[in-house]
Write an enzyme that holds these catalytic residues in place. Structure first.
Site, mmCIF file in Angstrom:
data_model
loop_
_atom_site.group_PDB
_atom_site.id
_atom_site.type_symbol
_atom_site.label_atom_id
_atom_site.label_comp_id
_atom_site.label_asym_id
_atom_site.label_seq_id
_atom_site.Cartn_x
_atom_site.Cartn_y
_atom_site.Cartn_z
ATOM 1 N N LYS A 1 0.864 -1.187 0.000
ATOM 2 C CA LYS A 1 0.000 0.000 0.000
ATOM 3 C C LYS A 1 0.895 1.230 0.000
ATOM 4 O O LYS A 1 1.717 1.405 0.899
ATOM 5 C CB LYS A 1 -0.919 -0.004 1.230
ATOM 6 C CG LYS A 1 -1.822 1.231 1.293
ATOM 7 C CD LYS A 1 -2.940 1.068 2.303
ATOM 8 C CE LYS A 1 -3.814 2.325 2.373
ATOM 9 N NZ LYS A 1 -4.928 2.187 3.312
ATOM 10 N N ASP B 1 -13.603 4.673 9.652
ATOM 11 C CA ASP B 1 -13.943 4.498 8.233
ATOM 12 C C ASP B 1 -14.434 3.063 8.035
ATOM 13 O O ASP B 1 -14.067 2.381 7.091
ATOM 14 C CB ASP B 1 -12.700 4.775 7.384
ATOM 15 C CG ASP B 1 -13.053 5.131 5.943
ATOM 16 O OD1 ASP B 1 -14.242 5.339 5.648
ATOM 17 O OD2 ASP B 1 -12.132 5.187 5.116
HETATM 18 P P1 ADP Z 1 -7.742 3.289 0.605
HETATM 19 O O1 ADP Z 1 -7.129 4.119 1.664
HETATM 20 O O2 ADP Z 1 -7.360 3.736 -0.754
HETATM 21 O O3 ADP Z 1 -9.208 3.115 0.784
HETATM 22 P P2 ADP Z 1 -7.496 0.503 1.432
HETATM 23 O O4 ADP Z 1 -6.482 0.088 2.423
HETATM 24 O O5 ADP Z 1 -8.901 0.591 1.887
HETATM 25 O O6 ADP Z 1 -7.016 1.867 0.770
HETATM 26 O O7 ADP Z 1 -7.407 -0.484 0.189
HETATM 27 C C1 ADP Z 1 -8.153 -0.260 -1.000
HETATM 28 C C2 ADP Z 1 -8.629 -1.581 -1.590
HETATM 29 O O8 ADP Z 1 -7.510 -2.434 -1.842
HETATM 30 C C3 ADP Z 1 -9.517 -2.365 -0.647
HETATM 31 O O9 ADP Z 1 -10.859 -1.989 -0.775
HETATM 32 C C4 ADP Z 1 -9.266 -3.790 -1.075
HETATM 33 O O10 ADP Z 1 -10.039 -4.098 -2.202
HETATM 34 C C5 ADP Z 1 -7.823 -3.773 -1.492
HETATM 35 N N1 ADP Z 1 -6.942 -4.211 -0.374
HETATM 36 C C6 ADP Z 1 -6.271 -3.407 0.485
HETATM 37 N N2 ADP Z 1 -5.553 -4.120 1.369
HETATM 38 C C7 ADP Z 1 -5.768 -5.420 1.071
HETATM 39 C C8 ADP Z 1 -5.286 -6.667 1.620
HETATM 40 N N3 ADP Z 1 -4.439 -6.710 2.641
HETATM 41 N N4 ADP Z 1 -5.724 -7.808 1.037
HETATM 42 C C9 ADP Z 1 -6.576 -7.783 -0.009
HETATM 43 N N5 ADP Z 1 -7.044 -6.649 -0.567
HETATM 44 C C10 ADP Z 1 -6.658 -5.473 -0.049
HETATM 45 MG MG MG Z 2 -10.316 2.017 2.070
#
Ligand code: ADP
Ligand code: MG
Length: 389
Positions: free
Chosen positions: A123, A228
């Site tokens: 991320k 959130d």
């Molecule tokens: P943002 O801050 O952009 O909302 P998130 O951490 O919510 O970031 O991640 C965005 C998307 O990426 C999630 O909705 C999910 O679909 C995918 N995602 C994020 N982390 C994971 C993870 N550890 N495993 C699988 N999918 C993930």
């Molecule tokens: Mg998110």
């Protein structure tokens, strides 16, 4: 934002030095003067630095800026990405980077893999990619670091996310396994599940509803509010059971906006988290509970532990928390919650997964079958030349 890791293998040890020097210089220079880069890189030959600068600029890791007084360079997001990836590679946290699986206002999410081929998630926090320059003047939290503020704020978000993920994991909460953090990036385990947003029906909405609300309460009992807690940030794994039932296992993600139960608006955030789940279950599954609540006051009656305080005492200080908070308020960073409210009607969107062209696949021969990560997995970072000491 594109993350083109293809060029990483062409970055020489001297280039890394110069890139790091530019990063160092940008802590207190909006535009880092070339002589300062040379000095910080402390390469023996000055000519060498110019060649490196030209290499780095060509692949977009630094950008030339003509200042009123002097010419210099600034680190780009691409440059910061490379520095973070380079560190993760050296630490053996990441071996290769693949498809982008998510793109938010403030982050990009990629699948990556370690040396054994195990898939993970990278991320990359990108605070300020939209509007930093327009609001930088005279803000307390930006003082003396306006040039580096996007870097700094993105790092704060990553540190916060990582520290909370570690603490929650330790407490037995269903969150991804935190694997590494560097600069503005976090590496965590890949959860083999989709956001609840993409789940059309569930056998027993009441059970899942109760489980999710109990997570909100349990969080409050250790001093925390997710802030959130919605269908985008709850991943649901569907596990078929022998008796034909499907077991639904939730995992919570996305922690940069986590707030303490001592926050002046704690109750508001708590209620909003609860309301998000209620609204979603009503609209999506036609499920409404007869029971009111849970309520903030009841949930915080028996506080078992103060993780909010513990995390502050670890890597994410009170000062950092304040700075990030101020930034988020200023920029209306409000996670996905606002989105959920806005587009309730439009429920049939495509999964966020298959976007963005895959990066160039690594040659097949380099990955033994038992290590094959997936066809998605792209450039092999291990070909990176040795690092800067
Ligand atoms: P943002 O801050 O952009 O909302 P998130 O951490 O919510 O970031 O991640 C965005 C998307 O990426 C999630 O909705 C999910 O679909 C995918 N995602 C994020 N982390 C994971 C993870 N550890 N495993 C699988 N999918 C993930
Ligand atoms: Mg998110």
């Amino acid at each position: 934002m594109k993350l083109n890791v293809k060029n990483i293998r062409y970055v020489t040890p001297e280039d890394w030095r110069v890139l790091t020097a530019t990063e160092q210089g940008s802590r207190n220079h909006e535009v880092v003067p070339t002589p300062l880069i040379t000095q910080l890189a402390s390469l023996r030959s000055g000519n060498g630095v110019h060649k490196c600068i030209s290499n780095l600029a060509k692949i977009g890791l630094i950008a030339k800026v003509k200042n009123a007084k002097y010419d210099g360079y600034r680190l780009t997001y691409g440059g910061l990405d490379y520095l973070a990836l380079h560190t993760h590679t050296k630490a053996s946290t990441i071996y290769s980077v693949g498809n982008q699986i998510g793109v938010g206002k403030e982050s990009d999410i990629f699948v990556c893999a370690d040396e054994t081929g195990k898939q993970q998630v990278l991320k990359i926090h990108r605070l300020g990619r939209i509007s930093f320059r327009t609001v930088k003047a005279n803000r307390d939290y930006l003082r003396n670091r306006s040039s580096a503020s996007w870097m700094y704020m993105s790092r704060l978000a990553a540190v916060k996310e990582f520290e909370f993920m570690k603490a929650l994991r330790r407490e037995g909460f269903p969150v991804p396994e935190p694997l590494g953090q560097n600069r503005h990036t976090v590496v965590m385990s890949l959860v083999d599940a989709f956001p609840m947003r993409q789940i059309a029906t569930v056998g027993d909405p009441a059970a899942l509803y109760a489980e999710l609300l109990s997570l909100i309460v349990r969080l409050a009992q250790i001093g925390l509010i997710h802030g959130d807690f919605n269908e985008f940030n709850i991943l649901i794994e569907e596990k078929p059971q022998e008796d034909g039932q499907v077991l639904l296992i939730p995992t919570i993600i996305d922690f940069p906006q986590m707030v303490s139960i001592s926050h002046p608006n704690a109750e508001y955030y708590f209620d909003r988290d609860v309301a998000c789940i209620k609204r979603f279950f009503d609209r999506r599954f036609g499920f409404t509970s007869d029971e009111p609540g849970p309520f903030f006051k009841d949930s915080t009656k028996t506080v078992l532990k103060r993780l909010d305080v513990e995390v502050e005492a670890s890597g994410f200080s009170k000062k950092m928390a304040k700075e990030l908070d101020a930034y988020m308020k200023e920029h209306g960073v409000d996670g996905d919650a606002g989105e959920a409210e806005r587009d309730d009607e439009e429920e049939d969107e495509a999964p966020v997964s298959e976007q963005d062209e895959p990066l160039e696949p690594a040659p097949k021969s380099e990955t033994p079958p038992e290590q094959a990560v997936s066809d998605n997995v792209a450039a092999d970072l291990s070909a990176t030349p040795a690092a800067i000491a």
